[in-house]
Scaffold this active site. Structure first.
Site, PDB file in Angstrom:
ATOM      1  N   GLU A 171       0.812  -1.228   0.000  1.00  0.00           N
ATOM      2  CA  GLU A 171       0.000   0.000   0.000  1.00  0.00           C
ATOM      3  C   GLU A 171       0.832   1.257   0.000  1.00  0.00           C
ATOM      4  O   GLU A 171       0.535   2.205  -0.716  1.00  0.00           O
ATOM      5  CB  GLU A 171      -0.916   0.041   1.231  1.00  0.00           C
ATOM      6  CG  GLU A 171      -2.250  -0.626   1.035  1.00  0.00           C
ATOM      7  CD  GLU A 171      -2.129  -2.123   1.077  1.00  0.00           C
ATOM      8  OE1 GLU A 171      -1.056  -2.603   1.466  1.00  0.00           O
ATOM      9  OE2 GLU A 171      -3.089  -2.822   0.725  1.00  0.00           O
ATOM     10  N   HIS A 200      -9.993  -5.014  11.525  1.00  0.00           N
ATOM     11  CA  HIS A 200     -10.645  -4.870  10.225  1.00  0.00           C
ATOM     12  C   HIS A 200     -12.001  -4.214  10.314  1.00  0.00           C
ATOM     13  O   HIS A 200     -12.813  -4.349   9.409  1.00  0.00           O
ATOM     14  CB  HIS A 200     -10.783  -6.238   9.564  1.00  0.00           C
ATOM     15  CG  HIS A 200      -9.459  -6.894   9.398  1.00  0.00           C
ATOM     16  ND1 HIS A 200      -9.115  -8.050  10.039  1.00  0.00           N
ATOM     17  CD2 HIS A 200      -8.373  -6.515   8.721  1.00  0.00           C
ATOM     18  CE1 HIS A 200      -7.872  -8.352   9.739  1.00  0.00           C
ATOM     19  NE2 HIS A 200      -7.403  -7.431   8.936  1.00  0.00           N
TER      20      HIS A 200
END
Lengths: 499, 422
Positions: free
Chosen positions: A171, A291
Site C-alpha cells: 500500500e 478490520h
C-alpha cells in the site's frame, strides 16, 4: 427486483475454476476461507448427480415472505442482523442468497429502476474512465480478479491493463505512486483492499451449490464441491474475514496526508493532486478489531482532503463521479455491506453526466421533532429508527451527510433550527469523532435553538470484538438510536432551569 | 591583456558557426558561460577521464571517458559556485534568525545537482527530499525565490507557505521538496508512471539519501517500478551520514547501488560533476529502453544534517577538511578549467565575485519582500473553494479583511463550500 451484475461465469472469478476443488463436507461450511494450495486435499471427480441437482436448485427456490431484492427487503434483512444469532447463521442468509440465483442471469439493463451500490460504483468508474483518458485505476485485485468486491468488474476487459492496474500488496508503495502520478497530472483512483472474500452477488451461487450438495450427500452421492473460492463471502455471516479496506489505508496514510492532502497548500497552488482513494470502510461482520474501524474521523480531520461517504446507489454514483472529476484529493469511504444493497434510481441518476455536489448533505426523510444525522450504513439504521419513532408520534428528520469534509453545516444547522433537537449517529469510535464535530458545530452556530443537549450515538469505545453478541453491543443498533431520540425529546427542560 | 581576451576578439570576427556550441550547450540545459569564454575553443570537445571507474550491478557500466566542452565546464563552475554561495548565505541568514525551522544545506554535494541537470531536459522530472535548495536552483529556480521562501516571504516560490523543505516548480519539472524521509521515492516512481502512461518519452530522477535507503516504501517502489518498467532513475546521494548515523551503523549492506536487487545499479563518484553527468545520461537512456536503475552518488556534505546539527559530533573535523581538500567538486572543476586553459584563475575569481554579488542582491531583494497577507492562511487548501472548515467565526474576529459574518442570517446565507465540478 435486483439487477444482478452480469456474471461472467457460474463460478466467481476465473482463478477458482482453474484452481480446482477439494472434497469433504467440512469444506462446505459457509464462510470458510480458502486454504492455501498445499493444504487442500486432492480433488475428486464430480458426482453424476451434480448437474441434475444443481439445475434443480438453480430454478427452484423457497419463497421468503418479502420481495427479496427490493430496498425494503434489504432494509429488513439488515435490521435482522445480529438480532437472533441462534440458527440464523445458516437459515437467514441462505434464504436471502437462494432467491437471487433462481432467476436466469439477465444482461445488465438500465430499463429497470433499481441499482445496487456495486453497480452504481462500477458504472460511475466506467463512465468516468470513458470520459477522461487520464483516469486510471490502481489497487489489489482490481483487474484480472474483477475487483475484490467486484466493484471494478469488467473494467480491465474494457480499458486494458494500462488503465486498470493490479498492484502487489504494497500500500505505501502504490499509494505513493498514485500520488506521484496525480502530481504529474493524471487522475488515479486508488483502491484499498486486502483480502478477497466475495461480495454478495457471487455468494448466492455458493449457496445453491451448498444446498444441493448437501442434498446430494443425503442421497449418498459423492460431492466434490469446493467452497474454497476466494471471493466467497455471504453477507453478514460471522465467519470469514472481509477486507482490511481502509484499515490498510493507514499503512499508506502518510502519502494520503503528507503527500496528497498538504501538497496544494505547501506549494501554494503549484502542484495539485487530483486523486481518489476509495474502498470499504467500517465494520463488516465478525472481522474483529483490526478490520472494523471507521476512519471517517481520521481523514475528515485533515484540511486539504475531501471526504465522502455514500449511502444509496444515487449517492455512490453521483459522489464517485464528483470525486473523480474533483481536482483535490478525495477519500471515498464506501461500506462493504451496502455493496449488494439495491436502491431505486431515477433516470437522471442513470445519465452519464450525473454528478452530486461535494459538501451537500441530503435530507432523506423530512421531520419536525428531532434531527438525526448519519452517514453510510447508519443512514439505514436512522431511517429504520425514524420509522419506529413515527409510530410513537415522534417525527424525525434524517440527514444523510454524504460529505464529511466539507461538512454541510448549513443543512445540519438549518434542520436543527427547525426541530430543536439533534442526535448524531456514526459507526466509529466516539471520542473526537464525526458526531463530536457536528455537536460542536451546532452549539457554535445554533445554540439558542437547542431544546435539549445533543445526543451522540457511536460505536463502543473499544476495539471491535469478535463474539457475535459483543459485536452487536459494540455497533449502534436501531434501538440505540430510538432511545437517544427519546432522551432528546422528553428532556425538554433546559438544563439551566433545573438549577 | 590576458591571452584569452585576444582570442575572443578574434573569434568575434569568425563566422557565426562558432556560436553554435553555445546554443547546443543551452539546449542541453547548461548555462552558456560568461563573456570571458573563448567561443572557438568551446567548439572543441574536451575529453576527461573520471577519477574513479564506475562500479556496476547487473548492467554494463558506461565509459570512464566523458566528453564535455569548455562552455559546459564553465557553466558547471558558475552553477556550483552559485550553489555554494547560496548555501553559505543561507547558513548566515539562519544564524541571523531570518530563517526559521529547518534548513538542510547542500554544500559539498553540488556536483550531483549540476550533473543530473546536465544530462536531462526541462521536460524530464526531478524530485528530491528536503535538501532541495540547490536542486531547485539547478532546475531553473531563482535565488530570490529560494531566499524569500526560506525567510517566509511573499516572493518565495511557495509564497512563503512551504519553507526550506518545500520548494516546487512544476513548470520546470521540479516536484519538490519533501519532508518525509523516503516518501519521494514512490512519488517519483508515480511521476515516471505518468510519463510512461502519457507516452512522453521522458524520465524522472528520484533523489534520496543513504538514510532513506532502508525505508520499506523504497523497496515497494522498486518492485513496482521494475514490474511495470517505469522510466525512473533512483539517485541515492550517499553522503555517508543519515543525520548523525554513519552508514555502517545504519545499513547492513551499505552498497546502495546493489540494494535494488533486480534493479541494476551504478556507483558513481558524486564529487565529480562529469562522472555524474555521464552516469545520468547513461541512466536516462537505460530507463527509457529498459526500466529503473539506481545510481549511488558517493558524495559528502560539509555542513551537518541541518542547521541544528554542528556536524562534528559523529565525524571528525579532519575528515571534513580532508574531503574538502581532496574531493571538493568546485575545486575539481576549477582545476580542469585551469588545466585545459579555458579560463585563467583571475577569471574564475571574477566569476565567483559575480556570483557572490548575485547572491547578495537576491538576499536584499528577498528581505524587501513582505510577509504573506493574512488572508493567505486560508488559500490553496483546495484548488477551488475554501477548504478551511472551522474558521468562519475566528476569521471575523482576527482578520476583519476576510468576508465576515455579522449575523447568523449572514452565516446561513453564505455561499456554499466547494462543489464537485463537472
Amino acid at each position: 427486483m435486483t439487477n444482478g451484475a452480469k456474471p461472467t461465469s457460474i463460478f466467481p472469478g476465473q482463478r477458482s475454476a482453474a484452481q480446482g476443488y477439494s472434497s469433504g463436507t467440512a469444506s462446505i461450511v459457509i464462510g470458510l476461507r480458502r486454504a492455501p494450495p498445499n493444504q487442500r486435499s486432492s480433488s475428486l471427480p464430480p458426482s453424476p448427480a451434480f448437474p441434475f441437482l444443481f439445475l434443480f436448485f438453480f430454478f427452484w427456490r423457497p419463497r421468503p415472505g418479502k420481495d427479496v431484492g427490493t430496498r425494503e427487503a434489504g432494509v429488513g434483512q439488515l435490521a435482522s442482523v445480529g438480532k437472533d444469532e441462534k440458527g440464523n447463521m445458516l437459515g437467514g442468509p441462505l434464504r436471502r442468497i437462494l432467491p437471487e440465483i433462481s432467476r436466469l442471469p439477465k444482461g445488465y439493463s438500465t430499463v429497470g429502476k433499481e441499482m445496487t451500490v456495486r453497480e452504481a460504483l462500477n458504472s460511475a468508474l466506467d463512465e468516468e474512465m470513458s470520459a477522461d483518458p487520464k483516469v486510471f485505476l490502481m489497487g489489489e485485485e482490481v483487474g484480472e480478479y474483477q475487483g475484490a468486491y467486484k466493484i471494478t468488474k469488467g473494467l480491465l476487459e474494457k480499458y486494458g491493463p494500462e488503465r486498470v492496474l493490479d498492484t502487489p500488496i504494497t500500500e505505501a508503495g502504490f499509494t505513493g505512486i498514485g500520488v506521484g502520478a496525480a502530481y504529474y497530472g493524471l487522475h488515479p483512483v486508488v483502491e484499498f483492499m486486502t483480502f478477497n472474500f466475495s461480495m454478495q452477488n457471487e455468494s448466492r451461487v455458493i449457496g445453491t451449490l451448498i444446498l444441493f450438495s448437501a442434498a446430494a450427500s443425503v442421497l449418498g452421492a459423492t460431492v466434490s464441491v469446493g467452497c474454497l473460492f476466494d471471493e466467497f463471502k455471504p453477507a453478514k455471516l460471522g465467519k470469514g474475514a472481509g477486507s482490511m479496506e481502509f484499515d490498510l489505508g493507514i499503512v499508506a496514510i502518510d502519502h494520503i496526508i503528507n503527500s496528497a492532502a498538504k501538497m496544494n497548500y505547501m506549494s501554494a497552488g503549484n502542484i495539485s493532486v487530483p486523486i481518489v482513494f476509495r474502498g470499504p470502510n467500517g465494520a463488516a461482520a465478525g472481522v474483529s478489531s483490526q478490520h472494523s474501524q471507521c476512519y471517517a474521523a481520521w481523514y475528515a480531520h485533515v484540511p486539504g482532503l475531501k471526504v465522502l461517504s455514500p449511502y444509496s446507489s444515487e449517492d455512490a454514483r453521483g459522489l464517485l463521479k464528483a470525486a473523480i472529476r474533483d481536482p483535490d484529493p478525495v477519500v471515498f469511504l464506501e461500506n462493504e455491506i451496502l455493496y449488494g444493497q439495491s436502491f431505486p434510481v431515477s433516470d437522471e441518476v442513470l445519465d452519464s453526466s450525473f454528478c452530486l455536489p461535494i459538501g451537500k448533505a441530503k435530507i432523506e426523510r423530512e421531520g419536525k421533532d428531532v434531527t438525526i444525522t448519519a452517514f453510510s450504513k447508519m443512514v439505514d439504521y436512522a431511517l429504520q429508527a425514524a420509522e419506529v419513532l413515527s409510530k410513537e408520534g415522534i417525527s424525525a428528520e434524517v440527514i444523510n451527510l454524504r460529505s464529511l469534509r466539507p461538512l454541510d453545516r448549513r443543512t445540519i444547522n438549518a434542520s436543527v433550527r427547525k426541530t430543536n433537537r439533534l442526535v448524531s449517529v456514526e459507526e466509529g469510535f466516539p471520542q473526537h469523532g464525526v458526531g463530536a464535530e457536528i455537536c460542536t458545530s451546532v452549539i457554535e452556530e445554533s445554540f439558542e435553538y437547542l431544546d435539549a443537549p445533543v445526543e451522540r450515538i457511536a460505536g463502543a469505545d473499544v476495539p471491535m470484538p469478535y463474539a457475535a453478541n459483543l459485536e452487536r453491543l459494540a455497533v449502534p443498533q436501531v434501538d440505540n438510536i430510538v432511545n437517544a431520540v427519546k432522551r432528546a425529546c422528553y428532556r425538554s427542560v433546559p438544563m439551566a432551569a433545573a438549577a | 591583456m590576458p591571452p584569452l581576451r585576444r582570442l575572443t576578439s578574434l573569434s568575434c570576427t569568425i563566422s557565426r558557426l562558432h556560436r553554435l556550441p553555445l546554443l547546443q550547450a543551452a539546449a542541453a540545459g547548461v548555462r552558456p558561460s560568461s563573456s570571458s569564454a573563448s567561443s572557438d575553443q568551446s567548439a572543441d570537445t574536451i575529453t576527461v577521464e573520471t577519477s574513479v571507474p564506475f562500479l556496476s550491478h547487473k548492467c554494463e557500466p558506461p565509459s570512464r571517458v566523458v566528453k564535455t566542452t569548455a562552455d559546459e565546464l564553465l557553466g558547471f563552475f558558475r552553477d556550483m559556485a552559485r550553489m555554494r554561495r547560496m548555501e553559505l548565505a543561507a547558513d548566515a541568514l539562519y544564524k541571523a534568525k531570518l530563517v526559521r525551522g529547518f534548513c538542510h544545506l547542500y554544500d559539498g554535494q553540488e556536483a550531483v545537482g549540476v550533473g543530473v541537470e546536465a544530462a536531462i531536459t526541462r521536460r524530464d522530472a526531478v524530485i528530491t527530499a528536503y535538501r532541495d535548495h540547490c536542486v531547485f536552483l539547478a532546475r531553473g529556480g531563482t535565488l530570490v525565490e529560494v531566499f524569500a521562501e526560506l525567510m517566509g516571504r511573499r516572493a518565495g516560490c511557495a509564497k512563503g507557505k512551504g519553507g526550506s523543505m518545500h520548494l516546487y516548480k512544476k513548470a520546470n519539472g521540479f516536484y519538490g521538496g519533501h519532508g518525509i524521509v523516503g516518501a519521494q521515492v514512490p512519488l517519483g516512481c508515480g511521476l515516471a508512471f505518468a510519463q510512461k502512461y502519457l507516452k512522453e518519452g521522458t524520465v524522472t530522477f528520484t533523489i534520496y539519501g543513504d538514510g532513506a535507503a532502508n525505508q520499506g516504501q523504497l523497496f515497494e517502489a522498486f518492485n513496482i517500478a521494475a514490474l511495470w518498467d517505469l522510466p525512473v532513475i533512483l539517485v541515492c546521494e550517499n553522503n555517508h551520514y543519515g543525520m548523525g548515523t554513519a552508514e555502517w551503523r545504519a545499513s547492513k549492506n551499505p552498497a546502495y547501488y546493489k540494494r535494488g536487487d533486480y534493479v541494476p545499479g551504478l556507483k558513481v563518484d558524486g564529487m565529480d560533476a562529469l562522472a555524474v553527468k555521464q552516469a545520468c545520461s547513461f541512466a536516462k537512456e537505460h530507463a527509457l529502453r529498459t526500466g529503473p536503475i539506481i545510481l549511488e552518488m558517493d558524495t559528502y556534505r560539509y555542513h551537518g544534517h541541518s542547521m541544528s546539527d554542528p556536524g562534528s559530533t559523529y565525524r571528525t573535523r579532519d575528515e571534513i577538511s580532508g574531503v574538502r581538500q581532496e574531493r571538493d567538486p568546485v575545486e575539481r572543476i576549477r582545476k580542469l578549467v585551469l588545466s585545459h586553459e579555458i579560463a585563467s584563475a583571475a577569471q574564475l575569481k571574477e566569476i565567483e565575485k559575480e556570483v557572490r554579488k548575485e547572491v547578495d542582491e537576491a538576499i536584499t531583494q528577498a528581505k524587501e519582500s513582505p510577509m504573506p497577507d493574512p488572508s493567505e492562511l486560508f488559500t490553496n487548501v483546495f484548488v477551488d473553494g475554501c477548504g478551511s472548515e472551522v474558521n468562519y467565526f475566528m476569521t471575523q474576529i482576527i482578520f476583519p479583511s476576510i468576508e465576515s459574518f455579522q449575523t447568523t442570517a449572514d452565516f446561513m446565507a453564505r455561499p456554499s463550500e466547494s462543489i464537485g465540478k463537472k
